[in-house]
Design a protein around this motif. Structure first.
Motif, PDB file in Angstrom:
ATOM      1  N   PHE A 163      21.555  61.384  36.893  1.00  0.00           N
ATOM      2  CA  PHE A 163      21.155  62.345  35.685  1.00  0.00           C
ATOM      3  C   PHE A 163      21.870  63.320  35.413  1.00  0.00           C
ATOM      4  CE2 PHE A 163      18.653  65.591  33.774  1.00  0.00           C
ATOM      5  CZ  PHE A 163      18.181  65.193  32.570  1.00  0.00           C
ATOM      6  N   VAL A 164      22.286  64.014  36.370  1.00  0.00           N
ATOM      7  CA  VAL A 164      23.300  65.266  36.354  1.00  0.00           C
ATOM      8  C   VAL A 164      24.698  64.913  35.803  1.00  0.00           C
ATOM      9  CG1 VAL A 164      24.557  67.226  37.670  1.00  0.00           C
ATOM     10  CG2 VAL A 164      21.743  66.691  37.919  1.00  0.00           C
ATOM     11  N   GLN A 165      25.210  63.752  36.297  1.00  0.00           N
ATOM     12  CA  GLN A 165      26.492  63.193  36.228  1.00  0.00           C
ATOM     13  C   GLN A 165      26.543  63.034  34.503  1.00  0.00           C
ATOM     14  OE1 GLN A 165      28.882  63.028  37.907  1.00  0.00           O
ATOM     15  NE2 GLN A 165      30.414  62.284  36.629  1.00  0.00           N
ATOM     16  N   VAL A 166      25.337  62.416  34.121  1.00  0.00           N
ATOM     17  CA  VAL A 166      25.334  62.021  32.714  1.00  0.00           C
ATOM     18  C   VAL A 166      25.288  63.067  31.753  1.00  0.00           C
ATOM     19  CG1 VAL A 166      23.993  61.111  30.716  1.00  0.00           C
ATOM     20  CG2 VAL A 166      24.352  59.756  33.110  1.00  0.00           C
ATOM     21  N   LEU A 167      24.709  64.176  32.132  1.00  0.00           N
ATOM     22  CA  LEU A 167      24.512  65.572  31.505  1.00  0.00           C
ATOM     23  C   LEU A 167      26.040  66.171  31.315  1.00  0.00           C
ATOM     24  CD1 LEU A 167      21.387  67.216  32.871  1.00  0.00           C
ATOM     25  CD2 LEU A 167      21.615  66.015  30.719  1.00  0.00           C
ATOM     26  N   GLY A 168      26.616  65.982  32.387  1.00  0.00           N
ATOM     27  CA  GLY A 168      27.990  66.843  32.494  1.00  0.00           C
ATOM     28  C   GLY A 168      28.965  65.791  31.522  1.00  0.00           C
ATOM     29  N   LEU A 169      28.954  64.672  31.660  1.00  0.00           N
ATOM     30  CA  LEU A 169      29.869  63.621  30.681  1.00  0.00           C
ATOM     31  C   LEU A 169      29.252  63.689  29.178  1.00  0.00           C
ATOM     32  CD1 LEU A 169      30.399  60.448  32.681  1.00  0.00           C
ATOM     33  CD2 LEU A 169      31.792  62.115  32.361  1.00  0.00           C
ATOM     34  N   SER A 170      28.107  63.688  28.919  1.00  0.00           N
ATOM     35  CA  SER A 170      27.673  63.537  27.403  1.00  0.00           C
ATOM     36  C   SER A 170      27.377  64.999  26.868  1.00  0.00           C
ATOM     37  CB  SER A 170      26.293  62.875  27.388  1.00  0.00           C
ATOM     38  OG  SER A 170      25.275  63.493  27.924  1.00  0.00           O
ATOM     39  N   MET A 171      27.020  65.919  27.493  1.00  0.00           N
ATOM     40  CA  MET A 171      26.782  67.307  26.951  1.00  0.00           C
ATOM     41  C   MET A 171      27.605  68.379  27.596  1.00  0.00           C
ATOM     42  SD  MET A 171      22.634  66.553  27.326  1.00  0.00           S
ATOM     43  CE  MET A 171      22.188  68.154  26.414  1.00  0.00           C
ATOM     44  N   GLY A 172      28.457  68.233  28.468  1.00  0.00           N
ATOM     45  CA  GLY A 172      29.404  69.117  28.945  1.00  0.00           C
ATOM     46  C   GLY A 172      28.550  70.198  29.985  1.00  0.00           C
ATOM     47  N   ILE A 173      27.346  69.885  30.273  1.00  0.00           N
ATOM     48  CA  ILE A 173      26.549  70.762  31.181  1.00  0.00           C
ATOM     49  C   ILE A 173      27.163  70.551  32.813  1.00  0.00           C
ATOM     50  CG2 ILE A 173      24.454  71.208  32.063  1.00  0.00           C
ATOM     51  CD1 ILE A 173      23.098  70.112  29.795  1.00  0.00           C
ATOM     52  N   GLU A 174      27.564  71.806  33.106  1.00  0.00           N
ATOM     53  CA  GLU A 174      27.903  71.991  34.565  1.00  0.00           C
ATOM     54  C   GLU A 174      26.880  72.027  35.492  1.00  0.00           C
ATOM     55  OE1 GLU A 174      30.335  75.575  34.587  1.00  0.00           O
ATOM     56  OE2 GLU A 174      32.226  74.556  33.199  1.00  0.00           O
ATOM     57  N   ALA A 175      27.201  71.750  36.755  1.00  0.00           N
ATOM     58  CA  ALA A 175      26.159  71.645  37.858  1.00  0.00           C
ATOM     59  C   ALA A 175      26.620  72.120  39.006  1.00  0.00           C
ATOM     60  CB  ALA A 175      25.715  70.127  38.118  1.00  0.00           C
TER      61      ALA A 175
END
Length: 389
Positions: free
Chosen positions: A364-376
């Protein structure tokens, strides 16, 4: 030439449409289909050979993406995906490299960023407002407070009386969480076998040939019911008089001590993270093998108990809260906790769409990064989500 160009562009658009629909069908199947949706999927697959090819393609990709989580190698896969996304600048990932893990990221990426087109799926319709659908196995609370989770297709018959809490598993698989502190034994009957427990948790599966027991908490005893009748007694006593009365000395010991209860034979005792598979087609059970099960194997074996979450334009804060509540694995453990960085204004309201397994937090976190540019950022048992600095 212009006509050929238009035809080529039309074919590409058509292929993309087929690809998009196939991707969404694969994700919805993983979350669980209703009987109507299953029939609709079959009709779509049969309508065009390209449909089935695209569906099989994405199904393999989805399986490859999900398998590392079950095998305990998810962190390594995520690091590889992050390296690939940097090399390909994330925006170009949608070009589909051919590697299974990258395919799967694109699949979920498409689900997050794009709602279904009208007419592609009958239940998609027009753009919807924010919504959340949680898919869980059927769960029943019994009269004593015990709970039963039923895998789709499982059938049980509950028969409690003054001496025993009995549940008959007629087919399929079920997980039982037995209420503690009660004197009556809790018995699950399946295929001529009985599983007895008090204040414990275990799963039982039965098919036409085998019965499996897997313990997730406490201890259980597995026994076999002796349902076959003994050989007929000789009532003549060697005499010609068929009406001669029986002599107790000639009654077999098992019959002399017989009671209305069906005789049972001990088979095995299982502790937590142990399993046994029994052949129920044989009249007797010989030397059953009790095998240990690792937490990873237990979680994979009971993955059907894990919730599937479907978000549609759902605020990120709501998706994070629901994933944090639903991410416990069948062995009772939980993944990392997601936390929104309070210094990232507007992050909580970012809309999320897609279908996810509740336990697959890293994906889920990986997808947020790829699709929305969200960093973790990982901090112990927490994953901090923030907007790019």
């Amino acid at each position: 030439m212009a006509g050929q160009t238009r035809q080529t562009m039309s074919n590409r658009a058509d292929n993309k449409s087929v690809s998009d629909v196939a991707a969404r069908w694969v994700a919805r199947r993983d979350a669980g289909l209703t009987p109507f949706e299953t029939e609709e999927l079959q009709q779509w697959l049969d309508a065009d050979e390209r449909h089935r090819d695209a569906f099989d393609h994405y199904a393999r990709a989805w399986s490859a993406f999900d398998r590392p989580a079950r095998a305990g190698a998810q962190d390594a896969v995520m690091r590889e995906l992050q390296a690939r996304s940097k090399r390909r600048r994330a925006r170009r990932v949608s070009a589909m490299s051919g590697a299974a893990c990258a395919f799967a990221v694109v699949l979920v990426f498409a689900l997050m960023r794009r709602q279904p087109d009208a007419g592609e799926l009958s239940h998609a319709g027009a753009q919807q407002q924010s919504s959340v659908v949680v898919s869980r196995p059927e769960s029943r609370v019994l009269e004593d407070g015990s709970t039963v989770e039923l895998k789709p297709g499982a059938i049980i018959d509950v028969r409690y009386d003054e001496t025993t809490r009995r549940v008959i598993l007629e087919r399929g698989e079920a997980h039982f969480q037995v209420a503690k502190g009660l004197p009556r034994p809790f018995v699950v009957e399946a295929g001529g076998m009985e599983v007895r427990a008090v204040g414990t948790a275990f799963a039982v599966q039965i098919d036409s040939a085998q019965m499996e027991v897997l313990v997730t908490e406490g201890r259980v005893a597995v026994e076999k019911t002796q349902s076959s009748a003994p050989a007929p007694l000789d009532t003549t006593g060697g005499d010609d008089d068929p009406g001669a009365e029986l002599d107790d000395a000639r009654i077999p010991p098992t019959f002399a001590a017989a009671s209305p209860a069906v005789p049972i034979v001990p088979v095995a005792v299982l502790g937590v993270c142990e399993r046994v598979v029994l052949d129920i087609t044989m009249p007797t059970v010989t030397a059953p093998v009790v095998t240990p099960v690792s937490p990873a194997e237990l979680n994979a074996r009971l993955s059907w108990r894990i919730s599937r979450l479907e978000f549609s334009s759902t605020p990120l804060a709501e998706t994070v809260a629901l994933i944090n509540r639903s991410s416990h694995l069948p062995d009772g453990s939980a993944g990392a906790r997601l936390v929104l960085d309070p210094a990232s204004p507007g992050l909580a309201a970012e809309p999320v769409s897609g279908v996810f397994r509740a336990d697959n937090i890293e994906a889920f976190v990986q997808v947020l990064g790829l699709s929305m540019g969200i960093e973790a950022e990982r901090r112990g048992d927490e994953i901090i989500l923030r907007k790019p600095r």
